[in-house]
Design a protein around this motif. Structure first.
Motif, PDB file in Angstrom:
ATOM      1  N   LYS A   6      -8.491  29.932 -67.419  1.00 53.88           N
ATOM      2  CA  LYS A   6      -7.121  30.256 -67.798  1.00 53.88           C
ATOM      3  C   LYS A   6      -6.785  31.728 -67.591  1.00 53.88           C
ATOM      4  O   LYS A   6      -5.615  32.089 -67.547  1.00 53.88           O
ATOM      5  CB  LYS A   6      -6.891  29.877 -69.268  1.00 53.88           C
ATOM      6  N   LEU A   7      -7.796  32.551 -67.491  1.00 52.99           N
ATOM      7  CA  LEU A   7      -7.542  33.989 -67.409  1.00 52.99           C
ATOM      8  C   LEU A   7      -7.216  34.412 -65.980  1.00 52.99           C
ATOM      9  O   LEU A   7      -7.923  34.058 -65.039  1.00 52.99           O
ATOM     10  CB  LEU A   7      -8.754  34.770 -67.908  1.00 52.99           C
ATOM     11  N   ARG A   8      -6.145  35.177 -65.866  1.00 53.45           N
ATOM     12  CA  ARG A   8      -5.734  35.739 -64.573  1.00 53.45           C
ATOM     13  C   ARG A   8      -6.064  37.223 -64.597  1.00 53.45           C
ATOM     14  O   ARG A   8      -5.530  37.976 -65.407  1.00 53.45           O
ATOM     15  CB  ARG A   8      -4.243  35.512 -64.370  1.00 53.45           C
ATOM     16  N   ILE A   9      -6.957  37.622 -63.705  1.00 56.40           N
ATOM     17  CA  ILE A   9      -7.492  38.982 -63.724  1.00 56.40           C
ATOM     18  C   ILE A   9      -7.076  39.718 -62.448  1.00 56.40           C
ATOM     19  O   ILE A   9      -7.360  39.258 -61.336  1.00 56.40           O
ATOM     20  CB  ILE A   9      -9.035  38.987 -63.822  1.00 56.40           C
ATOM     21  N   LEU A  10      -6.427  40.855 -62.623  1.00 59.87           N
ATOM     22  CA  LEU A  10      -6.200  41.764 -61.501  1.00 59.87           C
ATOM     23  C   LEU A  10      -7.352  42.750 -61.489  1.00 59.87           C
ATOM     24  O   LEU A  10      -7.504  43.558 -62.406  1.00 59.87           O
ATOM     25  CB  LEU A  10      -4.868  42.506 -61.657  1.00 59.87           C
ATOM     26  N   VAL A  11      -8.191  42.642 -60.480  1.00 62.90           N
ATOM     27  CA  VAL A  11      -9.350  43.523 -60.362  1.00 62.90           C
ATOM     28  C   VAL A  11      -8.981  44.723 -59.499  1.00 62.90           C
ATOM     29  O   VAL A  11      -8.503  44.569 -58.367  1.00 62.90           O
ATOM     30  CB  VAL A  11     -10.562  42.784 -59.748  1.00 62.90           C
ATOM     31  N   ILE A  12      -9.196  45.902 -60.032  1.00 62.73           N
ATOM     32  CA  ILE A  12      -9.016  47.147 -59.289  1.00 62.73           C
ATOM     33  C   ILE A  12     -10.400  47.635 -58.878  1.00 62.73           C
ATOM     34  O   ILE A  12     -11.222  47.978 -59.730  1.00 62.73           O
ATOM     35  CB  ILE A  12      -8.314  48.224 -60.146  1.00 62.73           C
ATOM     36  N   ALA A  13     -10.668  47.619 -57.599  1.00 59.48           N
ATOM     37  CA  ALA A  13     -11.965  48.081 -57.096  1.00 59.48           C
ATOM     38  C   ALA A  13     -11.731  48.779 -55.769  1.00 59.48           C
ATOM     39  O   ALA A  13     -11.762  48.156 -54.709  1.00 59.48           O
ATOM     40  CB  ALA A  13     -12.951  46.939 -56.946  1.00 59.48           C
ATOM     41  N   GLU A  14     -11.466  50.056 -55.836  1.00 58.29           N
ATOM     42  CA  GLU A  14     -11.199  50.845 -54.636  1.00 58.29           C
ATOM     43  C   GLU A  14     -12.345  50.696 -53.642  1.00 58.29           C
ATOM     44  O   GLU A  14     -12.134  50.578 -52.441  1.00 58.29           O
ATOM     45  CB  GLU A  14     -10.996  52.309 -55.039  1.00 58.29           C
ATOM     46  N   ALA A  15     -13.567  50.676 -54.143  1.00 57.98           N
ATOM     47  CA  ALA A  15     -14.755  50.443 -53.314  1.00 57.98           C
ATOM     48  C   ALA A  15     -15.248  49.029 -53.586  1.00 57.98           C
ATOM     49  O   ALA A  15     -15.756  48.742 -54.664  1.00 57.98           O
ATOM     50  CB  ALA A  15     -15.839  51.471 -53.632  1.00 57.98           C
ATOM     51  N   ALA A  16     -15.079  48.144 -52.605  1.00 50.37           N
ATOM     52  CA  ALA A  16     -15.552  46.756 -52.731  1.00 50.37           C
ATOM     53  C   ALA A  16     -15.739  46.215 -51.321  1.00 50.37           C
ATOM     54  O   ALA A  16     -14.769  45.896 -50.645  1.00 50.37           O
ATOM     55  CB  ALA A  16     -14.560  45.904 -53.510  1.00 50.37           C
ATOM     56  N   ASN A  17     -16.987  46.121 -50.890  1.00 47.09           N
ATOM     57  CA  ASN A  17     -17.249  45.745 -49.511  1.00 47.09           C
ATOM     58  C   ASN A  17     -18.534  44.916 -49.422  1.00 47.09           C
ATOM     59  O   ASN A  17     -19.611  45.403 -49.773  1.00 47.09           O
ATOM     60  CB  ASN A  17     -17.371  46.995 -48.630  1.00 47.09           C
ATOM     61  N   VAL A  40      -8.831  35.424 -59.960  1.00 42.26           N
ATOM     62  CA  VAL A  40      -8.959  36.848 -59.642  1.00 42.26           C
ATOM     63  C   VAL A  40      -8.128  37.219 -58.425  1.00 42.26           C
ATOM     64  O   VAL A  40      -8.095  36.480 -57.432  1.00 42.26           O
ATOM     65  CB  VAL A  40     -10.438  37.217 -59.404  1.00 42.26           C
ATOM     66  N   HIS A  41      -7.458  38.357 -58.503  1.00 44.28           N
ATOM     67  CA  HIS A  41      -6.863  38.972 -57.326  1.00 44.28           C
ATOM     68  C   HIS A  41      -7.386  40.403 -57.256  1.00 44.28           C
ATOM     69  O   HIS A  41      -7.339  41.145 -58.238  1.00 44.28           O
ATOM     70  CB  HIS A  41      -5.332  38.990 -57.404  1.00 44.28           C
ATOM     71  N   LEU A  42      -7.892  40.782 -56.101  1.00 45.96           N
ATOM     72  CA  LEU A  42      -8.528  42.086 -55.909  1.00 45.96           C
ATOM     73  C   LEU A  42      -7.586  43.064 -55.221  1.00 45.96           C
ATOM     74  O   LEU A  42      -6.987  42.742 -54.194  1.00 45.96           O
ATOM     75  CB  LEU A  42      -9.795  41.916 -55.063  1.00 45.96           C
ATOM     76  N   ALA A  43      -7.484  44.255 -55.778  1.00 49.46           N
ATOM     77  CA  ALA A  43      -6.806  45.372 -55.107  1.00 49.46           C
ATOM     78  C   ALA A  43      -7.881  46.362 -54.683  1.00 49.46           C
ATOM     79  O   ALA A  43      -8.625  46.886 -55.522  1.00 49.46           O
ATOM     80  CB  ALA A  43      -5.811  46.044 -56.050  1.00 49.46           C
ATOM     81  N   HIS A 125      -8.731  44.738 -64.740  1.00 52.32           N
ATOM     82  CA  HIS A 125     -10.108  45.224 -64.883  1.00 52.32           C
ATOM     83  C   HIS A 125     -10.435  46.160 -63.727  1.00 52.32           C
ATOM     84  O   HIS A 125     -10.488  45.730 -62.570  1.00 52.32           O
ATOM     85  CB  HIS A 125     -11.087  44.050 -64.898  1.00 52.32           C
ATOM     86  N   ARG A 126     -10.640  47.437 -64.031  1.00 55.75           N
ATOM     87  CA  ARG A 126     -11.041  48.404 -63.009  1.00 55.75           C
ATOM     88  C   ARG A 126     -12.557  48.471 -62.957  1.00 55.75           C
ATOM     89  O   ARG A 126     -13.202  48.915 -63.909  1.00 55.75           O
ATOM     90  CB  ARG A 126     -10.467  49.797 -63.316  1.00 55.75           C
ATOM     91  N   ILE A 127     -13.113  48.050 -61.830  1.00 59.41           N
ATOM     92  CA  ILE A 127     -14.573  48.028 -61.671  1.00 59.41           C
ATOM     93  C   ILE A 127     -15.086  49.285 -60.997  1.00 59.41           C
ATOM     94  O   ILE A 127     -16.086  49.870 -61.420  1.00 59.41           O
ATOM     95  CB  ILE A 127     -14.996  46.779 -60.881  1.00 59.41           C
ATOM     96  N   THR A 128     -14.456  49.697 -59.918  1.00 60.27           N
ATOM     97  CA  THR A 128     -14.818  50.960 -59.273  1.00 60.27           C
ATOM     98  C   THR A 128     -13.572  51.829 -59.173  1.00 60.27           C
ATOM     99  O   THR A 128     -12.454  51.300 -59.079  1.00 60.27           O
ATOM    100  CB  THR A 128     -15.404  50.744 -57.858  1.00 60.27           C
TER     101      THR A 128
END
Length: 435
Positions: A6-17, A40-43, A125-128
């Motif tokens: 049910k959770l919709r997460i906008l992930v902020i990860a400038e470095a993700a490769n 999840v949607h990644l930026a 959620h900011r990961i990097t």
């Protein structure tokens, strides 16, 4: 975890490769693991777009690329100049990135403001970046509109051991003397004040957080294990010679040269071999040391090994001898443990939080001469009692499955998410939790 979908997460990860190593691989692995259980949607930065598309994700659907190269490139060149064109001076690179990163978050806000205001995401959620020096433009904005902002894992701030000040200079880490300047950057206070939850990847980072943030801090080592990439376990019987391995950047503080000096006697006795995988400014120095000591028959400096081949190299080994004296995380330690390779680490900073006495060996830190002696004593103990490695291997595998797979990470992060949303008690993860 029935509520996880049910959770919709906008992930902020400038470095993700998915095709790189170090922080970009961490950012990607964390994001990909979350996507298995959350919406999840990644930026991420534009430079990661092609690799993510090759993985099978579609821009606009699973991820959005943000182009900040116009600002990043000149600052990158400045950092390269300050580092003398080498891979040394990691603190310099981090400091330069801290000046440019807020622009990335600014563009993320412009891109996703409308969706956030409509309530299309439950959590951001900011990961990097993982560096605790990186400020945040989003923290204040998200708090104002009532969207929980989870930050982390943050990891850094490990002080240079006093005994290795000369090594600090060799690493071109002069900026560490004025490192606290980052606390004056715009967005530093806002991140700590306005974030809903801050995940600290190490005790050192947690201890640097202000007391005002204590109620929203969580301790979780940042690295995890991809069980598909690391799916095999060494079947070695720990016979002579015991096969030791080093994997990592070949820079002064990683200590591969100290390991060679410490195991010299065991090498010459035919009780041990040492394979070194990695590249960096110390590669030629290590080769010269091996030749000078007449150890070519026992020590091989192989150079760089692609990450996808890492498992096969580990499976040929018995122990990981990794005497880094200033390691924030220590992902290679977990990768070794996942394949049943018993780690030997310095009892300082990141690796010592991953290894306990049942799953490896911790070598007391001291000045260079004494540290080599301490490491020598530990290796001689291993060579004299190789049968003990089997029990430690079993404990390595248990710890990985219980705490360090990406599935275990998602379970832990879910607890943080639930607390952030007011749907559960605050979880308490400590070093004792990972026993």
């Amino acid at each position: 975890m029935n509520n996880i979908k049910k959770l919709r997460i906008l992930v902020i990860a400038e470095a993700a490769n998915p095709e790189w190593t170090s922080v970009p691989l961490l950012g990607w692995s964390f994001t990909n693991a979350l996507s298995q259980h959350f919406d999840v949607h990644l930026a991420t930065q534009q430079r990661n777009k092609s690799a993510i598309e090759r993985f099978g994700w579609n821009e606009g659907a699973e991820f959005t690329s943000i182009d900040t190269e116009a600002i990043n490139k000149p600052f990158y060149q400045l950092g390269k100049l300050l580092r003398g064109g080498t891979s040394l001076g990691w603190t310099i690179a981090t400091a330069v990135a801290s000046f440019t990163y807020p622009y990335f978050e600014y563009l993320c806000w412009k891109k996703f403001k409308g969706e956030l205001l409509k309530g299309n995401y439950d959590i951001v959620h900011r990961i990097t970046p993982v560096s605790p020096t990186a400020p945040s433009y989003l923290a204040k904005k998200l708090k104002k509109i009532g969207v929980p902002f989870v930050v982390g894992p943050l990891n850094g701030g490990v002080a240079w051991p006093d005994e290795f000040d000369e090594l600090r200079k060799k690493e071109k880490e002069w900026l560490t003397k004025v490192r606290n300047f980052y606390k004056f950057l715009p967005g530093y206070t806002a991140l700590r004040r306005d974030a809903s939850a801050i995940i600290c990847g190490s005790i050192a980072t947690q201890n640097e957080m202000p007391s005002s943030a204590a109620g929203k801090l969580f301790y979780l080592p940042e690295n995890g294990i991809d069980t598909e990439r690391f799916s095999k376990v060494s079947s070695s019987g720990f016979n002579y010679p015991i096969k030791a391995v080093f994997i990592g950047r070949l820079v002064p503080y990683k200590g591969a040269d100290m390991a060679i000096q410490a195991m010299k006697g065991l090498l010459q006795q035919g009780k041990m071999t040492y394979d070194i995988y990695g590249n960096g400014p110390e590669e030629e120095n290590l080769k010269s040391l091996v030749k000078r000591e007449g150890l070519e028959q026992y020590v091989t400096v192989h150079g760089f090994v692609p990450h996808e081949l890492l498992q096969s190299k580990l499976l040929e080994s018995d122990i990981l001898v990794f005497p880094s004296i200033r390691e924030f995380g220590g992902g290679v330690v977990l990768e070794a443990m996942a394949t049943g390779i018993v780690p030997v680490v310095v009892d300082y900073a990141g690796p010592t939080e991953l290894v306990n006495e049942s799953s490896g060996y911790k070598v007391a830190i001291s000045d260079r001469t004494q540290l080599i002696r301490n490491l020598e004593n530990t290796l001689e103990e291993i060579a004299s009692n190789p049968e003990r490695l089997a029990l430690k291997r079993a404990e390595c595998l248990r710890r990985i499955q219980q705490h360090y797979t990406w599935q275990a990470k998602v379970d832990q992060i879910n607890e943080v998410y639930m607390w952030t949303l007011g749907q559960g008690l605050k979880p308490k993860f400590t070093t004792n939790s990972f026993s």
